[in-house]
Design a protein around this motif. Structure first.
Motif, short mmCIF file in Angstrom:
data_model
loop_
_atom_site.label_atom_id
_atom_site.label_comp_id
_atom_site.label_asym_id
_atom_site.label_seq_id
_atom_site.Cartn_x
_atom_site.Cartn_y
_atom_site.Cartn_z
N LYS A 9 -31.42 -2.26 -71.99
CA LYS A 9 -31.27 -2.35 -73.44
C LYS A 9 -31.44 -3.79 -73.89
O LYS A 9 -31.18 -4.72 -73.12
N PRO A 10 -31.83 -3.96 -75.14
CA PRO A 10 -31.92 -5.32 -75.67
C PRO A 10 -30.53 -5.92 -75.82
O PRO A 10 -29.54 -5.21 -75.95
N THR A 50 -31.82 -23.17 -68.35
CA THR A 50 -30.50 -23.21 -68.99
C THR A 50 -30.46 -22.26 -70.19
O THR A 50 -29.49 -21.53 -70.39
N VAL A 51 -31.52 -22.26 -70.97
CA VAL A 51 -31.59 -21.39 -72.14
C VAL A 51 -31.70 -19.93 -71.69
O VAL A 51 -31.03 -19.05 -72.25
N ILE A 52 -32.51 -19.66 -70.69
CA ILE A 52 -32.67 -18.30 -70.16
C ILE A 52 -31.32 -17.77 -69.66
O ILE A 52 -30.93 -16.64 -69.95
N ARG A 53 -30.61 -18.60 -68.92
CA ARG A 53 -29.29 -18.19 -68.41
C ARG A 53 -28.35 -17.83 -69.56
O ARG A 53 -27.61 -16.84 -69.48
N ALA A 54 -28.36 -18.61 -70.64
CA ALA A 54 -27.50 -18.31 -71.79
C ALA A 54 -27.92 -17.00 -72.45
O ALA A 54 -27.07 -16.19 -72.83
N LEU A 55 -29.22 -16.77 -72.58
CA LEU A 55 -29.69 -15.52 -73.18
C LEU A 55 -29.28 -14.32 -72.33
O LEU A 55 -28.97 -13.25 -72.86
N MET A 56 -29.25 -14.49 -71.03
CA MET A 56 -28.87 -13.40 -70.14
C MET A 56 -27.35 -13.19 -70.14
O MET A 56 -26.88 -12.06 -70.31
N ARG A 57 -26.60 -14.25 -69.98
CA ARG A 57 -25.14 -14.12 -69.83
C ARG A 57 -24.42 -13.93 -71.16
O ARG A 57 -23.56 -13.07 -71.28
N LYS A 58 -24.73 -14.76 -72.14
CA LYS A 58 -24.00 -14.72 -73.40
C LYS A 58 -24.51 -13.63 -74.35
O LYS A 58 -23.75 -13.01 -75.06
N TYR A 59 -25.84 -13.41 -74.32
CA TYR A 59 -26.44 -12.47 -75.26
C TYR A 59 -26.86 -11.15 -74.64
O TYR A 59 -27.25 -10.22 -75.34
N GLY A 60 -26.85 -11.05 -73.31
CA GLY A 60 -27.11 -9.78 -72.63
C GLY A 60 -28.56 -9.35 -72.50
O GLY A 60 -28.85 -8.17 -72.31
N TRP A 61 -29.51 -10.28 -72.56
CA TRP A 61 -30.93 -9.93 -72.44
C TRP A 61 -31.31 -9.81 -70.96
O TRP A 61 -31.03 -10.72 -70.18
N PRO A 62 -31.98 -8.71 -70.57
CA PRO A 62 -32.39 -8.51 -69.17
C PRO A 62 -33.72 -9.22 -68.86
O PRO A 62 -34.75 -8.58 -68.63
#
Length: 119
Positions: A9-10, A50-62
């Protein structure tokens, strides 16, 4: 071959249109790949990973990562990474508010560009 049964999911959309997280997500939602060498990070202290990690962990993007061999400017061999979103995640995101979010991002960028030219 068995397909991954977990539905992807997004994630959540970053609120600030002028953040690096929002800029990176906008590129990924446009079905474009990003590497750590993108010009958006040319003069920034924060790296793409660093930005990718935040998008994955904080925002839930796969977000998916693929590593590939490349050459450096001085001729040495190195590994680079490319990041992308699965197409089914992009489609779901665009159908659940992503188009409006991208339109808002574009409008904010246009406004910033107009302000910069009037200075």
């Amino acid at each position: 071959m068995m397909r991954d049964s977990k539905v992807r999911k997004p994630g959540k959309f970053p609120k600030g249109p002028s953040t690096m997280r929002a800029e990176v997500l906008a590129v990924l939602l446009a079905s474009e790949d990003m590497t750590g060498m993108e010009s958006i990070f040319e003069h920034r202290k924060t790296g793409l990973n660093t930005v990718i990690r935040a998008l994955m962990r904080k925002y839930g993007w796969p977000i998916e990562r693929r590593d590939f061999p490349t050459n450096t400017f001085d001729g040495r061999a190195a590994w680079a990474s490319v990041y992308c979103l699965p197409q089914e995640v992009i489609d779901a995101a665009l159908d659940t508010g992503g188009r409006d979010w991208l339109d808002g991002m574009k409008a904010a960028r246009d406004t910033r560009a107009r302000r910069a030219t009037h200075r």
